[in-house]
Design a protein around this motif. Structure first.
Motif, PDB file in Angstrom:
ATOM      1  N   PRO A   1       0.843  -1.206   0.000  1.00 59.21           N
ATOM      2  CA  PRO A   1       0.000   0.000   0.000  1.00 59.21           C
ATOM      3  C   PRO A   1       0.879   1.258   0.000  1.00 59.21           C
ATOM      4  O   PRO A   1       2.073   1.193   0.298  1.00 59.21           O
ATOM      5  CB  PRO A   1      -0.789  -0.118   1.297  1.00 59.21           C
ATOM      6  CG  PRO A   1      -0.018  -1.047   2.148  1.00 59.21           C
ATOM      7  CD  PRO A   1       0.760  -1.951   1.240  1.00 59.21           C
TER       8      PRO A   1
ATOM      9  N   ILE B   1      -4.176   7.171  -1.255  1.00 61.77           N
ATOM     10  CA  ILE B   1      -4.560   6.103  -0.330  1.00 61.77           C
ATOM     11  C   ILE B   1      -5.974   5.621  -0.643  1.00 61.77           C
ATOM     12  O   ILE B   1      -6.239   4.418  -0.701  1.00 61.77           O
ATOM     13  CB  ILE B   1      -4.438   6.572   1.135  1.00 61.77           C
ATOM     14  CG1 ILE B   1      -2.961   6.828   1.466  1.00 61.77           C
ATOM     15  CG2 ILE B   1      -5.062   5.566   2.092  1.00 61.77           C
ATOM     16  CD1 ILE B   1      -2.730   7.530   2.781  1.00 61.77           C
ATOM     17  N   GLN B   2      -6.869   6.552  -0.891  1.00 59.30           N
ATOM     18  CA  GLN B   2      -8.252   6.194  -1.210  1.00 59.30           C
ATOM     19  C   GLN B   2      -8.323   5.403  -2.506  1.00 59.30           C
ATOM     20  O   GLN B   2      -9.035   4.408  -2.589  1.00 59.30           O
ATOM     21  CB  GLN B   2      -9.129   7.454  -1.318  1.00 59.30           C
ATOM     22  CG  GLN B   2     -10.573   7.171  -1.664  1.00 59.30           C
ATOM     23  CD  GLN B   2     -11.267   6.272  -0.648  1.00 59.30           C
ATOM     24  OE1 GLN B   2     -10.940   6.268   0.532  1.00 59.30           O
ATOM     25  NE2 GLN B   2     -12.221   5.489  -1.116  1.00 59.30           N
TER      26      GLN B   2
ATOM     27  N   TYR C   1      -5.977   3.542  -3.840  1.00 60.88           N
ATOM     28  CA  TYR C   1      -5.416   2.216  -3.574  1.00 60.88           C
ATOM     29  C   TYR C   1      -6.475   1.325  -2.922  1.00 60.88           C
ATOM     30  O   TYR C   1      -6.650   0.165  -3.306  1.00 60.88           O
ATOM     31  CB  TYR C   1      -4.177   2.309  -2.685  1.00 60.88           C
ATOM     32  CG  TYR C   1      -3.634   0.951  -2.319  1.00 60.88           C
ATOM     33  CD1 TYR C   1      -2.792   0.273  -3.191  1.00 60.88           C
ATOM     34  CD2 TYR C   1      -4.005   0.337  -1.123  1.00 60.88           C
ATOM     35  CE1 TYR C   1      -2.313  -0.986  -2.872  1.00 60.88           C
ATOM     36  CE2 TYR C   1      -3.534  -0.919  -0.806  1.00 60.88           C
ATOM     37  CZ  TYR C   1      -2.688  -1.581  -1.670  1.00 60.88           C
ATOM     38  OH  TYR C   1      -2.234  -2.839  -1.357  1.00 60.88           O
ATOM     39  N   ARG C   2      -7.171   1.868  -1.935  1.00 56.36           N
ATOM     40  CA  ARG C   2      -8.208   1.092  -1.245  1.00 56.36           C
ATOM     41  C   ARG C   2      -9.317   0.666  -2.207  1.00 56.36           C
ATOM     42  O   ARG C   2      -9.815  -0.460  -2.136  1.00 56.36           O
ATOM     43  CB  ARG C   2      -8.793   1.901  -0.092  1.00 56.36           C
ATOM     44  CG  ARG C   2      -7.851   2.033   1.076  1.00 56.36           C
ATOM     45  CD  ARG C   2      -8.462   2.846   2.181  1.00 56.36           C
ATOM     46  NE  ARG C   2      -7.526   2.986   3.299  1.00 56.36           N
ATOM     47  CZ  ARG C   2      -7.521   3.988   4.131  1.00 56.36           C
ATOM     48  NH1 ARG C   2      -8.429   4.958   4.023  1.00 56.36           N
ATOM     49  NH2 ARG C   2      -6.639   4.042   5.105  1.00 56.36           N
ATOM     50  N   GLU C   3      -9.727   1.576  -3.086  1.00 55.41           N
ATOM     51  CA  GLU C   3     -10.772   1.257  -4.074  1.00 55.41           C
ATOM     52  C   GLU C   3     -10.335   0.116  -4.982  1.00 55.41           C
ATOM     53  O   GLU C   3     -11.089  -0.838  -5.200  1.00 55.41           O
ATOM     54  CB  GLU C   3     -11.104   2.492  -4.918  1.00 55.41           C
ATOM     55  CG  GLU C   3     -11.867   3.558  -4.185  1.00 55.41           C
ATOM     56  CD  GLU C   3     -12.004   4.838  -5.009  1.00 55.41           C
ATOM     57  OE1 GLU C   3     -11.673   4.838  -6.222  1.00 55.41           O
ATOM     58  OE2 GLU C   3     -12.441   5.848  -4.440  1.00 55.41           O
TER      59      GLU C   3
ATOM     60  N   ALA D   1     -10.109  -3.234  -3.201  1.00 59.97           N
ATOM     61  CA  ALA D   1     -11.424  -3.808  -2.927  1.00 59.97           C
ATOM     62  C   ALA D   1     -12.123  -4.259  -4.204  1.00 59.97           C
ATOM     63  O   ALA D   1     -12.791  -5.295  -4.225  1.00 59.97           O
ATOM     64  CB  ALA D   1     -12.302  -2.794  -2.187  1.00 59.97           C
TER      65      ALA D   1
END
Length: 156
Positions: free
Chosen positions: A28, A38-39, A41-43, A46
């Protein structure tokens, strides 16, 4: 060894969402990175494993949800027969007349048979009318030559 078949059709605009077609980076973003990075990467982390979009690297179909497997065959010739059926079914919608050529489609099927017999994967894509896109893939499993660490999605 066996083979899985995958098929995706949808709007070309959705197919072009490449960020959702590649797996997230193994690491990450470091602490202190921009919040939007960061957002994002999270998207991607997921969405990639559950998205029905064709992955940029064919072997990554194996991490997609089990219901996306359109068929599983122990013999390459059976998998290639399915591919030929799909090409024949969708060919009337190909935007390019040259891609509809029966001899060309037969050569694609023959080439796929050779690739699968050698333990490889096969991935073909075609523009369809509206503008839409068709993605067809045959992925060798247990193990996959390109990514042997990927588990089979239909075996417990």
């Amino acid at each position: 060894m066996h083979h899985h078949g995958y098929l995706w059709t949808g709007p070309k605009q959705r197919f072009d969402q490449e960020a959702l077609r590649r797996p997230p980076h193994p690491e990450p973003p470091p602490a202190g990175s921009r919040p939007e990075l960061i957002q994002r990467y999270r998207e991607v982390a997921a969405e990639f494993p559950v998205s029905d979009l064709p992955p940029l690297e064919t072997a990554y179909w194996l991490v997609k949800p089990r219901p996306l497997v359109r068929g599983m065959w122990g013999e390459a010739k059976e998998a290639v027969a399915w591919l030929g059926e799909q090409l024949a079914l969708h060919a009337p919608r190909f935007t390019s007349e040259a891609e509809r050529d029966v001899a060309r489609l037969a050569r694609l099927v023959d080439s796929a048979a050779e690739d699968l017999a050698a333990g490889g994967d096969v991935s073909y894509g075609f523009y369809l009318e509206r503008p839409s896109y068709l993605s067809l893939a045959l992925v060798t499993c247990s193990p996959n030559r390109a990514m042997p660490e990927l588990p089979c999605p239909v075996r417990e």
